[in-house]
Scaffold this motif. Structure first.
Motif, PDB file in Angstrom:
ATOM      1  N   GLU A 400     166.466  38.136 -13.681  1.00 38.90           N
ATOM      2  CA  GLU A 400     166.712  38.773 -12.377  1.00 38.90           C
ATOM      3  C   GLU A 400     166.493  40.284 -12.470  1.00 38.90           C
ATOM      4  OE1 GLU A 400     166.955  37.282  -9.538  1.00 38.90           O
ATOM      5  OE2 GLU A 400     167.012  35.293 -10.430  1.00 38.90           O
ATOM      6  N   GLU A 401     166.815  40.873 -13.617  1.00 38.74           N
ATOM      7  CA  GLU A 401     166.512  42.301 -13.795  1.00 38.74           C
ATOM      8  C   GLU A 401     165.009  42.511 -13.904  1.00 38.74           C
ATOM      9  OE1 GLU A 401     169.970  44.042 -16.578  1.00 38.74           O
ATOM     10  OE2 GLU A 401     169.256  42.057 -17.073  1.00 38.74           O
ATOM     11  N   GLN A 402     164.341  41.535 -14.482  1.00 34.91           N
ATOM     12  CA  GLN A 402     162.879  41.650 -14.565  1.00 34.91           C
ATOM     13  C   GLN A 402     162.258  41.605 -13.171  1.00 34.91           C
ATOM     14  OE1 GLN A 402     161.053  39.100 -17.464  1.00 34.91           O
ATOM     15  NE2 GLN A 402     162.503  39.642 -19.055  1.00 34.91           N
ATOM     16  N   ILE A 403     162.852  40.810 -12.313  1.00 33.31           N
ATOM     17  CA  ILE A 403     162.333  40.771 -10.935  1.00 33.31           C
ATOM     18  C   ILE A 403     162.551  42.130 -10.259  1.00 33.31           C
ATOM     19  CG2 ILE A 403     162.701  39.722  -8.644  1.00 33.31           C
ATOM     20  CD1 ILE A 403     163.005  37.060 -10.190  1.00 33.31           C
ATOM     21  N   ASP A 404     163.710  42.718 -10.504  1.00 29.17           N
ATOM     22  CA  ASP A 404     163.927  44.095 -10.016  1.00 29.17           C
ATOM     23  C   ASP A 404     162.806  45.005 -10.515  1.00 29.17           C
ATOM     24  OD1 ASP A 404     166.341  43.411  -8.863  1.00 29.17           O
ATOM     25  OD2 ASP A 404     167.590  44.273 -10.439  1.00 29.17           O
ATOM     26  N   MET A 405     162.492  44.879 -11.806  1.00 30.71           N
ATOM     27  CA  MET A 405     161.484  45.769 -12.396  1.00 30.71           C
ATOM     28  C   MET A 405     160.093  45.499 -11.819  1.00 30.71           C
ATOM     29  SD  MET A 405     162.702  45.929 -16.377  1.00 30.71           S
ATOM     30  CE  MET A 405     161.527  47.181 -16.884  1.00 30.71           C
ATOM     31  N   ILE A 406     159.825  44.247 -11.491  1.00 33.61           N
ATOM     32  CA  ILE A 406     158.531  43.935 -10.855  1.00 33.61           C
ATOM     33  C   ILE A 406     158.491  44.602  -9.475  1.00 33.61           C
ATOM     34  CG2 ILE A 406     157.083  42.091  -9.901  1.00 33.61           C
ATOM     35  CD1 ILE A 406     158.258  40.241 -12.110  1.00 33.61           C
ATOM     36  N   GLU A 407     159.588  44.485  -8.753  1.00 29.94           N
ATOM     37  CA  GLU A 407     159.634  45.103  -7.415  1.00 29.94           C
ATOM     38  C   GLU A 407     159.449  46.619  -7.494  1.00 29.94           C
ATOM     39  OE1 GLU A 407     162.483  41.935  -5.024  1.00 29.94           O
ATOM     40  OE2 GLU A 407     163.422  43.626  -6.026  1.00 29.94           O
ATOM     41  N   GLU A 408     159.954  47.192  -8.577  1.00 26.15           N
ATOM     42  CA  GLU A 408     159.819  48.646  -8.732  1.00 26.15           C
ATOM     43  C   GLU A 408     158.475  49.062  -9.307  1.00 26.15           C
ATOM     44  OE1 GLU A 408     164.558  49.480  -9.715  1.00 26.15           O
ATOM     45  OE2 GLU A 408     163.093  49.341 -11.320  1.00 26.15           O
ATOM     46  N   GLY A 409     157.619  48.082  -9.580  1.00 28.37           N
ATOM     47  CA  GLY A 409     156.283  48.386 -10.105  1.00 28.37           C
ATOM     48  C   GLY A 409     156.263  48.664 -11.592  1.00 28.37           C
ATOM     49  N   LYS A 410     157.346  48.322 -12.295  1.00 26.95           N
ATOM     50  CA  LYS A 410     157.391  48.641 -13.728  1.00 26.95           C
ATOM     51  C   LYS A 410     156.826  47.519 -14.590  1.00 26.95           C
ATOM     52  CE  LYS A 410     161.381  51.648 -13.261  1.00 26.95           C
ATOM     53  NZ  LYS A 410     162.840  51.647 -13.255  1.00 26.95           N
ATOM     54  N   VAL A 411     156.917  46.295 -14.109  1.00 29.89           N
ATOM     55  CA  VAL A 411     156.331  45.162 -14.843  1.00 29.89           C
ATOM     56  C   VAL A 411     155.106  44.712 -14.069  1.00 29.89           C
ATOM     57  CG1 VAL A 411     156.678  42.749 -15.519  1.00 29.89           C
ATOM     58  CG2 VAL A 411     158.502  44.406 -15.873  1.00 29.89           C
ATOM     59  N   THR A 412     153.973  44.617 -14.790  1.00 31.18           N
ATOM     60  CA  THR A 412     152.741  44.277 -14.073  1.00 31.18           C
ATOM     61  C   THR A 412     152.034  43.053 -14.656  1.00 31.18           C
ATOM     62  OG1 THR A 412     151.703  45.983 -15.419  1.00 31.18           O
ATOM     63  CG2 THR A 412     152.247  46.572 -13.156  1.00 31.18           C
ATOM     64  N   PHE A 413     152.569  42.524 -15.749  1.00 32.30           N
ATOM     65  CA  PHE A 413     151.968  41.365 -16.405  1.00 32.30           C
ATOM     66  C   PHE A 413     153.096  40.394 -16.727  1.00 32.30           C
ATOM     67  CE2 PHE A 413     150.563  38.839 -19.944  1.00 32.30           C
ATOM     68  CZ  PHE A 413     149.183  38.758 -19.901  1.00 32.30           C
ATOM     69  N   PHE A 414     153.037  39.192 -16.192  1.00 32.40           N
ATOM     70  CA  PHE A 414     154.128  38.220 -16.355  1.00 32.40           C
ATOM     71  C   PHE A 414     153.535  36.925 -16.889  1.00 32.40           C
ATOM     72  CE2 PHE A 414     157.194  35.051 -14.793  1.00 32.40           C
ATOM     73  CZ  PHE A 414     158.403  35.661 -15.063  1.00 32.40           C
ATOM     74  N   TRP A 415     153.991  36.555 -18.062  1.00 36.38           N
ATOM     75  CA  TRP A 415     153.442  35.349 -18.723  1.00 36.38           C
ATOM     76  C   TRP A 415     154.512  34.267 -18.659  1.00 36.38           C
ATOM     77  CZ3 TRP A 415     150.691  35.738 -24.149  1.00 36.38           C
ATOM     78  CH2 TRP A 415     150.080  34.502 -24.436  1.00 36.38           C
TER      79      TRP A 415
END
Ligand code: SF4
Lengths: 808, 143
Positions: A400-415
């Motif tokens: 769920e924190e990773q989803i936050d980070m995706i929303e913030e544009g910090k995670v751009t590659f999800f495997w």
């Protein structure tokens, strides 16, 4: 051993004799039943239980018996897919798919840094896959974002064990269940989630009258029906119940003071936290009558042996980790740990989620190493031959924190490896929106609901088509041999990971390839070195020995060559700061403590009693959403049904979702049996038939979470809230608020229309027509009257599963 | 005053504001937020006086480490909790909903200061010295 003899359950569909039986382990749930896979003409054609395996002595549950159909499903993916510019997934070669993945991974790291890459894996793969993910992720990509769907099913097990005992590893085992006097199944509907274990418990109960079974569950589940004492608490009140019980243990002098003094720390703070939790207060919050609480307190206080199991009713509820810690507290207070028939047995959901925790593919570092301990990081750096400074440190981030980070544009590659988050994550629309924005790799045998957000899909081998090991809920490592080659065009998870590492040119500090192994067995041999000297030491295992022994429980080493059925029989706990897997977290907020804070506790080999503060569920019913919503599992399906929906028998048994409503609530709303209703929460809605009865308490509805197609409008996770436990970061699927909306059309009675005639027009019974309109007799229907007609009535019989088919 | 002081003072101000704004709130997530914020407040109460004694030199890392750890690690847990609270009070509006923007902006400010401190600490002490103190997510792009 509870099983008196073997019973070989078998499900084979073959013309003539099978060619061979191949040694394996069931790949569905965390019980870990031994089995053999039937092969004919190089195809899997069935399964039978392994009569020598101590966990099941040949028995298999319905999901276990039917898991092999998925292997032969005509909709297996046989080639990678890449999303083209028009947004369509189209077939591609492995070369094209892997080249694209590597380009994107490199670009992501170059632009956004190592922590822009997240690997989200599973609890269904093998230990070798998880270890390789850990090595590639941490030593190769240097990302700190390794998580798995184990976050949804078993993270709380890990964190409650770290809190109380300093390291992962559930203290008791199934052997203890066989000899215990008292078994508390806390939020653990074992009859539906682990049928063979349930059968094992109930056979002994029938034979010997033991154990005394306490079930804690807000629903009257199949498990609860067999209980001696069912504590049917209100949703989200586990800690209020446990605090009440602990209060009784202290009040009535049931504490084993000498055990507490010698082997634990933290008694005073723990006792202070339950001081005000009188049975009356506990009853007020939980809704459990005081006399039942007193009875439970008396049984737990007087029993000489007790095993407490936990599962999703605890892990996916409010205060998840605190509830499990409160259970650990109770065992420590009574000294019921480390002895035959004693100890907490915090379960896992999936067949190898425990292996993912152990191997470090999720959460902490491999072999229970503490990511905040420089010495442990040095050890890993030496083992992997990399510079310690390159290894990411500090507490992990949950999905769920990773989803936050995706929303913030910090995670751009999800495997995404071997999991279907678009069905299994809470508040799934939000997760979908986030994942749609970034590059997503999906590794799966089938085109699941998660394919909607995939940019590349890699087709992978299923159980039976690859070799490796799994760890079940009681620390047993089981081996699964390869029965057949995967279909042409399909690769195993491990092959894909090794190919990726090679293409990324991941190197150790001497410029040699980071990954030096090429087969699962070679990987396991490396892993054994990593595990050496750690709580999960597996240096005494080999693939062949695992098969010969029908599984071994870690630690298995020179001191324990035949494995370890029970942890902490010497009452020494791994709580020395230099050895512990964690410096623990603040029990209320989840803040990770520093080395110095942990050292100050002076646990030094003693278990830790924690104060257990009750915090009410984050979302509770209100005027707009007056009902509690809870979600869960059915005996006939597993998770998002990727495999079980492809088994005809299982699919036929439970093809559709539904909502369970208490009969009084249904009567108050004049909802009829099978009527399709809309369940709406602040996140979304579903439309499902009502199953009316007494299985749920008043004010609560239950929706199975297996049915997640985008088109079907039955996905429970359209409704659930994405709140998480502060310690384990496990989502609280079990508590949300909702309302029931009726879906009705109007029928104006014309002329002499009879009740029979009207009912027939809408494919209903007269009884339902009358009930839906609160009418007593057909004669109450008058010309010109406006009647309400449900838009649809669907019968959703779910056949009961009868576990005890034969006497063992 | 040293290179940390202004940033810590800003965090101190934001933390006070969070405590003040959330005082009348009753949401379970606010209970968690206030708990972590109180811990940050206490840590700041130890840290700020140390800034005065270390006016002209780099603060002694060993002295400030325990308090900074508490501030960072509490931020790690309270940021997602705050985001969860925002969702919660938007789904089920109450008087707390009116404060969403203010609270979010205070958290943004704390985050900004913590990012700044992370970069300054890296410059002054080197990455290895702060590896176990400051989560890598505060340190800008790491390759
Ligand atoms: S109980 Fe679990 S492991 Fe055993 S057969 Fe059933 S699904 Fe498989």
């Amino acid at each position: 051993m509870s099983w008196q003899d073997e019973r070989i359950d078998m499900n084979v569909y073959s013309q003539g004799e099978v060619d061979r039986w191949v040694y394996s382990t069931c790949n569905i749930c965390s019980v870990g039943c031994g089995c053999h896979v039937a092969v004919k003409d190089n195809q899997i054609v069935g399964i039978k239980g392994n009569g020598n395996h101590p966990i099941n002595r040949g028995r298999l549950g319905p999901k276990g018996e039917n898991q092999w159909y998925a292997n032969n499903s005509p909709d297996r993916l046989l080639t990678p897919l890449i999303r083209n510019h028009a947004g369509q997934l189209e077939p591609a070669s492995w070369e094209e798919a892997m080249a694209l993945i590597v380009t994107k991974a490199k670009a992501s790291i170059a632009k956004q840094g190592s922590n822009s890459i997240a690997i989200y894996s599973t609890g269904q793969a093998y230990l070798e896959d998880y270890y390789t993910i850990a090595k590639i992720g941490r030593a190769g990509l240097h990302t700190h974002l390794l998580d798995a769907n184990t976050r949804l099913c078993t993270a709380t097990t890990e964190f409650c064990l770290l809190q109380s005992f300093g390291a992962d590893g559930t203290p008791a085992s199934f052997d203890d269940v066989d000899v215990t006097d008292t078994l508390m199944l806390f939020g653990h509907n074992v009859a539906e989630t682990g049928t063979v274990l349930h059968e094992r418990i109930m056979q002994r109960k029938e034979r010997e009258g033991h154990p005394y079974i306490i079930v804690v569950d807000p629903r009257l589940t199949l498990t609860a029906r067999n209980a001696d004492l069912h504590l049917q608490l209100r949703p989200g009140t586990n800690v209020a119940l446990l605090n009440g019980l602990t209060h009784i243990l202290i009040r009535d002098g049931y504490v084993d003071q000498s055990f507490v003094d010698q082997y634990t720390i933290g008694y005073d703070q723990m006792a202070a936290a339950v001081q005000d939790w009188t049975p009356e207060r506990s009853s007020e919050v939980t809704g459990i009558p005081v006399d039942q609480l007193e009875e439970a307190g008396r049984v737990i206080g007087q029993t000489t042996s007790m095993v407490t199991t936990t599962l999703q009713g605890t892990f996916q509820s409010a205060d998840a980790t605190t509830a499990c810690v409160a259970i650990n507290n109770m065992h420590l207070l009574r000294g019921l740990i480390g002895k035959p028939g004693c100890g907490p047995l915090h379960m896992a959901g999936q067949p190898s989620s425990s292996a993912n925790r152990t191997a470090g593919g999720v959460g902490t570092y491999p072999a229970q190493r503490n990511p905040m301990n420089p010495q442990h990081i040095e050890e890993m750096a030496t083992l992997w031959n990399v510079e310690p400074d390159t290894l990411p440190t500090g507490p992990e981030k949950g999905i769920e924190e990773q989803i936050d980070m995706i929303e913030e544009g910090k995670v751009t590659f999800f495997w995404n490896i071997g999991t279907n988050p678009m069905v299994s994550l809470p508040n799934r629309r939000r997760a979908r929106k986030a994942l749609e924005k970034i590059f997503v790799v999906v590794q799966d045998p089938f085109l699941t609901e998660t394919a909607k957000v995939a940019d590349v899909i890699l087709p992978v081998a299923l159980w039976g088509e690859k070799e490796g090991t799994m760890e079940n809920a009681d620390r047993t490592i089981n081996i699964l041999r390869k029965a057949v080659e995967p279909p042409q065009g399909v690769k195993s998870d491990l092959q894909i990971l090794l190919d990726f590492a090679d293409r990324m040119e991941l190197k150790d500090k001497d410029g040699q390839p980071l990954i030096g192994y090429s087969t699962p067995e070679e990987c396991f041999e490396e892993w054994k070195t990593v595990s050496s000297g750690r709580p999960c030491d597996m240096t005494g295992m080999t693939y062949d020995k695992l098969e010969q022994s029908n599984g071994l429980r870690w630690p298995t080493n020179d001191q324990h060559p035949e494995g370890t059925p029970r942890l902490y029989s010497d009452y020494k706990f791994p709580t020395h700061a230099d050895y512990a897997q964690s410096y623990t977290k603040d029990q209320f907020s989840g803040r990770p403590l520093s080395h110095d804070e942990f050292v100050k506790k002076e646990a030094n080999g003693r278990a830790i009693l924690h104060p257990t503060r009750y915090l009410a569920p984050t979302e509770q019913p209100n005027q707009d959403y007056p009902m509690w919503l809870t979600t869960g599992r059915l005996v006939w399906h597993w998770h998002t049904r990727t495999k079980t929906a492809r088994a005809p028998h299982l699919q036929m048994a439970a093809p559709n979702g539904y909502v369970e409503i208490h009969e009084d609530d249904a009567a108050a709303m004049s909802i009829v049996q099978g009527e399709v209703v809309r369940i709406r929460s602040p996140r979304g809605w579903i439309e499902v038939p009502a199953r009316i009865g007494k299985a749920v308490q008043k004010g609560l509805v239950f929706v199975p979470f297996h049915y997640g197609s985008w088109e079907g409008n039955q996905a429970a996770n359209e409704l659930t809230a994405d709140f998480t436990d502060p310690l384990s970061k496990q989502p609280t699927f079990k508590q949300a608020a909702c309302r029931i909306e009726k879906l009705r059309k109007e029928h104006i009675v014309i002329g002499e229309e009879s009740a029979e005639y009207i009912a027939e027009q809408y494919n209903m019974t007269v009884e339902h027509l009358l009930q839906a309109n609160r009418l007593n007799t057909p004669y109450d229907i008058q010309m010109g009257q406006s009647l309400e007609v449900p838009i649809s009535v669907l019968n959703t019989p779910v056949p009961p599963y009868i576990p005890q088919r034969g006497r063992a | 005053m040293n290179f940390l002081t202004t940033h810590l003072e800003q965090i101190s101000h934001d933390v006070n504001q969070i405590l003040e704004k959330t005082e009348p709130m009753k949401h379970p997530l606010i209970e968690l937020i206030r708990y972590t914020t109180h811990e940050q407040r206490e840590a700041l109460d130890h840290l700020l006086p140390l800034q005065e004694s270390d006016q002209h030199s780099n603060p002694d890392l060993d002295k400030i480490r325990p308090y900074l750890a508490i501030i960072y690690q509490n931020n790690e847990v309270s940021e997602p909790t705050m985001r969860a609270w925002v969702r919660a009070v938007e789904w089920m509006p109450s008087f707390e909903t009116e404060y969403v923007e203010e609270i979010e902006s205070l958290y943004r400010s704390v985050r900004e200061q913590l990012n700044n401190i992370a970069d300054l600490m890296k410059q002054h002490y080197g990455e290895a010295a702060i590896k176990y103190l400051i989560p890598s997510f505060y340190l800008g792009v790491q390759v």
